[in-house]
Write an enzyme that holds these catalytic residues in place. Structure first.
Site, mmCIF file in Angstrom:
data_model
loop_
_atom_site.group_PDB
_atom_site.id
_atom_site.type_symbol
_atom_site.label_atom_id
_atom_site.label_comp_id
_atom_site.label_asym_id
_atom_site.label_seq_id
_atom_site.Cartn_x
_atom_site.Cartn_y
_atom_site.Cartn_z
ATOM 1 N N CYS A 1 -8.771 -8.784 -35.168
ATOM 2 C CA CYS A 1 -7.782 -9.574 -34.424
ATOM 3 C C CYS A 1 -6.449 -9.686 -35.157
ATOM 4 O O CYS A 1 -5.426 -9.998 -34.554
ATOM 5 C CB CYS A 1 -8.327 -10.969 -34.156
ATOM 6 N N GLU B 1 -10.970 -6.494 -42.749
ATOM 7 C CA GLU B 1 -9.972 -7.353 -42.098
ATOM 8 C C GLU B 1 -9.635 -8.483 -43.057
ATOM 9 O O GLU B 1 -10.497 -8.978 -43.784
ATOM 10 C CB GLU B 1 -10.513 -7.939 -40.785
ATOM 11 N N ASN C 1 -6.985 -3.431 -30.659
ATOM 12 C CA ASN C 1 -8.288 -3.960 -31.057
ATOM 13 C C ASN C 1 -8.733 -4.971 -30.020
ATOM 14 O O ASN C 1 -7.971 -5.858 -29.660
ATOM 15 C CB ASN C 1 -8.184 -4.670 -32.411
ATOM 16 N N GLU C 2 -9.915 -4.860 -29.530
ATOM 17 C CA GLU C 2 -10.458 -5.814 -28.545
ATOM 18 C C GLU C 2 -9.450 -6.156 -27.461
ATOM 19 O O GLU C 2 -9.321 -7.313 -27.070
ATOM 20 C CB GLU C 2 -10.985 -7.076 -29.243
#
Ligand code: AHR
Length: 655
Positions: free
Chosen positions: A238, A45, A369-370
């Site tokens: 994120c 990331e 994602n999440e």
């Protein structure tokens, strides 16, 4: 005296042996799960300056003047001789609207100095490629003079280019540095009375990974390659979601010519006020083509994660209406075409134009994602239906939210399993104790349901020293223990990756991280070596390893797993001793006719749980090869050091 010591040691050894708890047994002829080649991978990331200022080797920060403050990272020199004006040509170039118009009024030079990403790391005798897009507005010519300046304000290397034309054109020149310096900077002098427009002012080292011009930092890629990862997940995290939807990751804006890639603010720029990073943006010089290329270069399966029409639920929690989800789903379909499509297709053609006519052979993709809640399931259902209809063989990774337990997790886990999800992404950032207590987490999972991708995890130690960075031995040892449970359950867990991957020592937002770097050097954390020992000793088939007929997951502070590497015909045993005491253990290998008489052993250990690696001591905790162990009558007697992780390999000569 010496012989007395040996006798005492032998005595201790045998008394420990007799006192030792039940013998450990490996059932070599009872293979269980297949270990997927993707089992141990990496999570990339752009956090902690992992891309710009890190893996992407560009040395100039804000090269296209697109930061919110257009001259951030730049400083004017000799203002009495000239000036700079930031011009916005939004109408004709929406991706890279701004450029700098530099006017020189005297015969003396006017300059702009770039500070780099917390300085520029330069190396003696290394070559540097300077380039700039420029066009002359007034005057006969403009001389652009690039000068590398050390932290002691000495010139380390320089070169000039002459701009004469009135149309935008890329000018380039190379030179060498005479100095090694972690905190150098770049002066760009403008000589001759003139008005010149400049954009994309760039400086790259020549010694990039595989010496690719405009490429990636070789030492950092090498660390990834040395992990022999089964997959690489990108671009996050994120970063995929964005703080709001306008700030989400849009892969189409990260491919094609680099000067046409639209820069955006990095969401980690403002995320944590205590680690504020105002100069953190995403130039996308490292974009989706480069990620696919990187995956190929290091032999990892690519795993892109795409936005599912939802922004980060800790921030704006914005969602796109399901009526407008089509564009998002189209992005996913087009990404598969970009990776795998023929060169006759729109996106396959672009891939070929970028230098890769062969497909990248994409097999899986993450949607979200999440993300959590019914709003996620609603959107995911639409994505899944359309993607599977067109590309049934693509495996989809789905989110189970932010935590491995609780209401959110239970809801998603239930819904996703009802949907027959291919892979469910679980995340856990927890204290070391949690990892030790959860080594059996997957023992009870349904073997005939969706598979698990342990997509982000790291033990966050609370020992006081090294409080900022936390990559101490305590955390790595807990991960090693927990990972025995991932490996033992390879029929449920198909993939796993530690997170985050990289951190710039002067510009990080999140810790702990697997690899730390400054502008010149990098070092691997003990957690990295744990990952590496698993990955390099992956094996292909799990076999039971038990004590008192039970899996070894914490009894006597011991954790263990065993597998067979069919390619090399070896039995691989991993043992983790989380106690501060040495342990002597006998391992009996049942169900095999003949084993080699010796075994190799690799050990990662430290007496100090608080110990960490550093630039000064990069290998304070690093794997060591032990002298070979004797295998007698299918027994091996091992001495496990306090707080240690040991990998033993034994050749199987006859099944
Ligand atoms: O790894 C850092 C962050 O942790 C990731 O971006 C996110 O997915 C998780 O919350």
């Amino acid at each position: 005296m010496k012989s007395l010591k040996i006798i005492v040691n032998i005595f201790i050894f045998f008394s420990c042996l007799f006192k030792s708890s039940a013998q450990i047994v490996v059932k070599v002829n009872e293979p269980k799960a297949i270990i997927q080649p993707t089992m141990w991978g990496i999570f990339f990331e752009d956090i902690n300056m992992a891309a710009d200022g890190g893996l992407y080797a560009e040395l100039v920060k804000n090269r296209s003047f697109e930061f919110t403050q257009p001259l951030m990272g730049w400083k004017e020199q000799n203002k009495q001789n000239g000036s700079v004006l930031i011009v916005n040509r939004n109408g004709e170039n929406t991706a890279n609207p701004r450029f700098a118009r530099v006017s020189v009024k005297t015969d003396e030079p006017y300059g702009l100095t770039n500070e780099g990403f917390r300085g520029m790391g330069i190396k003696k005798n290394n070559g540097y490629d300077f380039s700039v897009w420029a066009k002359l507005n007034e005057g006969d010519k403009s001389i652009i003079h690039a000068q590398l300046i050390t932290s002691k304000n000495e010139i380390a290397g320089e070169a000039k280019i002459i701009v004469e034309g009135n149309d935008w054109k890329k000018y380039a020149v190379s030179f060498h540095s005479s100095v090694t310096d972690e905190k150098a900077k770049l002066n760009v002098w403008f000589e001759e009375r003139s008005v010149v427009d400049v954009d994309m002012i760039s400086l790259f080292p020549k010694d990039t990974w595989k010496n690719k011009p405009g490429g990636l930092r070789a030492d950092l890629v090498q660390k990834l390659a040395d992990l022999k990862p089964g997959f690489i997940r990108f671009p996050g995290g994120c970063i995929v979601e964005g703080r709001d939807l306008s700030n989400r990751y849009q892969w189409k804006r990260t491919v094609g010519n680099i000067e046409d890639r639209q820069l955006i603010i990095n969401r980690w720029n403002t995320e944590f006020s205590y680690r504020s990073t105002p100069d953190y943006f995403q130039s996308f010089g490292l974009g989706f083509f480069e990620y696919f290329q990187l995956a190929e270069d290091i032999g990892a399966e690519p795993l892109p994660i795409i936005n599912c029409g939802m922004a980060c639920q800790f921030n704006s929690a914005e969602v796109v209406t399901t009526n407008e989800l089509d564009n998002y789903i189209q992005d996913a379909l087009d990404l598969i075409e970009f990776a795998n499509g023929s060169t006759e297709t729109k996106w396959g053609k672009l891939r070929a134009a970028m230098g890769h006519p062969q497909p990248f052979n994409l097999k899986m993709m993450g949607v979200g994602n999440e993300n959590w809640g019914p709003q996620y399931i609603e959107r995911l259902t639409l994505f899944t239906k359309t993607i599977k209809a067109k590309y049934p063989s693509i495996k989809l990774v789905n989110s189970s939210g932010t935590d491995p337990v609780g209401e959110r997790f239970d809801y998603l886990n239930g819904e996703l399993r009802k949907m027959n999800a291919d892979l469910i992404d679980e995340h856990y950032y927890k204290p070391p104790e949690w990892f030790l207590q959860n080594a059996k987490r997957y023992d009870g999972y349904d073997r005939n349901s969706s598979k698990v991708f342990a997509g982000e995890y790291a033990a966050h130690s609370n020992l006081s020293d090294d409080a900022d960075k936390k990559n101490n031995w305590q955390s790595a040892l807990a991960e090693a223990a927990f990972m025995t449970g991932l490996e033992r359950n390879a029929d449920v867990v198909s993939m796993a990756s530690y997170a985050p991957l990289f951190a710039h020592i002067d510009a990080w937002q999140w810790a702990p991280d697997l690899i730390w770097f400054n502008n010149l050097q990098s070092y691997a954390s003990p957690n990295y070596y744990v990952q590496q020992m698993y990955s390099l000793n992956k094996g292909s088939q799990i076999v039971p390893i038990v004590s008192n007929s039970e899996v070894i997951a914490g009894q006597d502070s011991l954790y263990a797993t065993a597998c067979i590497d069919q390619a090399t015909s070896e039995l691989i045993i991993k043992l983790v001793n989380v106690s501060g005491k040495e342990q002597i253990q006998n391992i009996l290998m049942n169900g095999v006719k003949k084993l080699s008489s010796t075994a190799s052993a690799t050990v990662l250990e430290s007496n100090e749980l608080n110990k960490a690696n550093s630039f000064v001591h990069p290998e304070a905790i690093a794997p060591k090869e032990e002298s070979s162990l004797a295998v007698k009558n299918k027994n091996i007697l091992i001495r496990l050091m306090p707080y240690s992780f040991e990998v033993i390999r034994i050749k199987i000569l006859d099944h």
